[in-house]
Design an enzyme around this catalytic site. Sequence first.
Site, PDB file in Angstrom:
ATOM      1  N   ALA A  47       0.660  -1.296   0.056  1.00  0.00           N
ATOM      2  CA  ALA A  47      -0.286  -0.444  -0.292  1.00  0.00           C
ATOM      3  C   ALA A  47       1.010   1.004   0.110  1.00  0.00           C
ATOM      4  O   ALA A  47       0.027   2.142  -0.661  1.00  0.00           O
ATOM      5  CB  ALA A  47      -1.280  -0.099   1.128  1.00  0.00           C
ATOM      6  N   HIS A  48       2.338   1.002   1.336  1.00  0.00           N
ATOM      7  CA  HIS A  48       2.876   2.654   0.506  1.00  0.00           C
ATOM      8  C   HIS A  48       3.671   3.041  -0.195  1.00  0.00           C
ATOM      9  O   HIS A  48       4.059   4.110   0.315  1.00  0.00           O
ATOM     10  CB  HIS A  48       3.828   2.763   2.391  1.00  0.00           C
ATOM     11  CG  HIS A  48       4.609   1.625   1.731  1.00  0.00           C
ATOM     12  ND1 HIS A  48       6.140   2.091   1.266  1.00  0.00           N
ATOM     13  CD2 HIS A  48       4.722   0.048   2.186  1.00  0.00           C
ATOM     14  CE1 HIS A  48       7.302   1.467   1.635  1.00  0.00           C
ATOM     15  NE2 HIS A  48       6.389   0.235   1.223  1.00  0.00           N
ATOM     16  N   CYS A  72      15.379  -0.994   0.676  1.00  0.00           N
ATOM     17  CA  CYS A  72      16.324  -2.054   0.970  1.00  0.00           C
ATOM     18  C   CYS A  72      17.848  -1.676   1.184  1.00  0.00           C
ATOM     19  O   CYS A  72      18.044  -2.688   1.828  1.00  0.00           O
ATOM     20  CB  CYS A  72      16.179  -3.065   0.714  1.00  0.00           C
ATOM     21  SG  CYS A  72      13.753  -3.189   0.677  1.00  0.00           S
ATOM     22  N   THR A 117      -4.961 -11.404  14.080  1.00  0.00           N
ATOM     23  CA  THR A 117      -6.096 -10.072  14.167  1.00  0.00           C
ATOM     24  C   THR A 117      -5.725  -9.403  13.021  1.00  0.00           C
ATOM     25  O   THR A 117      -4.035  -8.755  12.804  1.00  0.00           O
ATOM     26  CB  THR A 117      -5.943  -9.874  14.979  1.00  0.00           C
ATOM     27  OG1 THR A 117      -6.683 -10.948  16.015  1.00  0.00           O
ATOM     28  CG2 THR A 117      -7.119  -8.531  15.187  1.00  0.00           C
TER      29      THR A 117
END
Length: 386
Positions: free
Chosen positions: A201-202, A327, A240
């Site tokens: 998403a980012h 990275c 979760t």
Amino acid sequence: MAASRLYLDNNATTPLRLSVRAAMLAAFDLVGNASSIHSEGRAARALIEEARRNVAALTGAKAKNVIFTSGGTEAANLALTPHVHVADERRPFARLLVSATEHPCVLSGYRFASDQVTLLPVTSSGVIDLHALDHALAAGERCTVAVQAANNETGVLQPIRAIADKVHARGSVLICDAVQAAGKVRLDMDELGADMLLLSAHKFGGPKGAGALVLGSDRLHIADPLLKGGGQERGFRAGTENVAAIAGFGQAAQDATGWAVEAACLKDLRDGLEVAVRHGAPDMVVFGRDADRLPNTLNFAVPGVPAETLLMALDLDGIAASSGSACSSGKLKSSHVLAAMQVPAELASGAIRLSLGWASTWQDVEEFENRFAGVAGKLRKVKSAA
């Protein structure tokens, strides 16, 4: 007054869109666990399923085949296993074929034995060598093939449809890292032919810590999930759910459906950046220039100028850039991408990546040109003194 900083490192991460921020703030007010059956739990579940539909719409997939993860790296680690079932075929895949310019999460995140992995070469333009792919597939083994849609360093786009046709003709499957492509080019799984997509998403206005593995067919099943437990995400990814991050991801995906207009603007801005750099450094070399590229990415080097020197000069002048993959940044190690493209080591050691995003403007380009002129003047003095 100090000049404002210019952010030109959107391939590393993008600013959060205002609509995404609003969606996340609303989600933070929900107390329920999405696995609970009471009203509060159902409200959280509704947000997740809305986000799932939005991500599916962006990729042309079915909503039920969107598996939320913590990002592209987890999605890659989940997908890159020999234990993927296709319909009733349950034999493990025998080999992993990976292009040499893949992101590190693919090059080191697989769950195959090292002797089962084959690196596929690329051309000097950074496009996969299709003849080498044909040769590797001709061995007759069922393979998993992993190829980026768009390279994170150079922006080079791969011919995913042509690759998919070759892969499927041999009874193999194609995993496509679409992390950099999302929101910048069209991503339709039927058109691409990919069996799985990796998303984060980012990279297109969403939050960090949210991603997805998108399956192109109901016939695919990952038999050994990374996270085992409560059975969330149809058993593919236990734990979760991060409701707020997923809600933000879904909003970013919804916003990204207007990618074509934004992409045209980004290409103009990217070309403007190249002109600005060339004005200050006429001998600049652009990597991947002869291939189709993302509209937002410019990867270049100024011969004789190390990346560390130029990055520090840019940063001191208020410009955030990168030497390549986030990275690897901070380490300034040599680029495996440029090495695979057979770029001479001395030239590759000067590679700088400028990458634009949804918040970039012509004012940014003009300000960059003004500042880079001064930076280039200082670099010329350094080169002449060397």
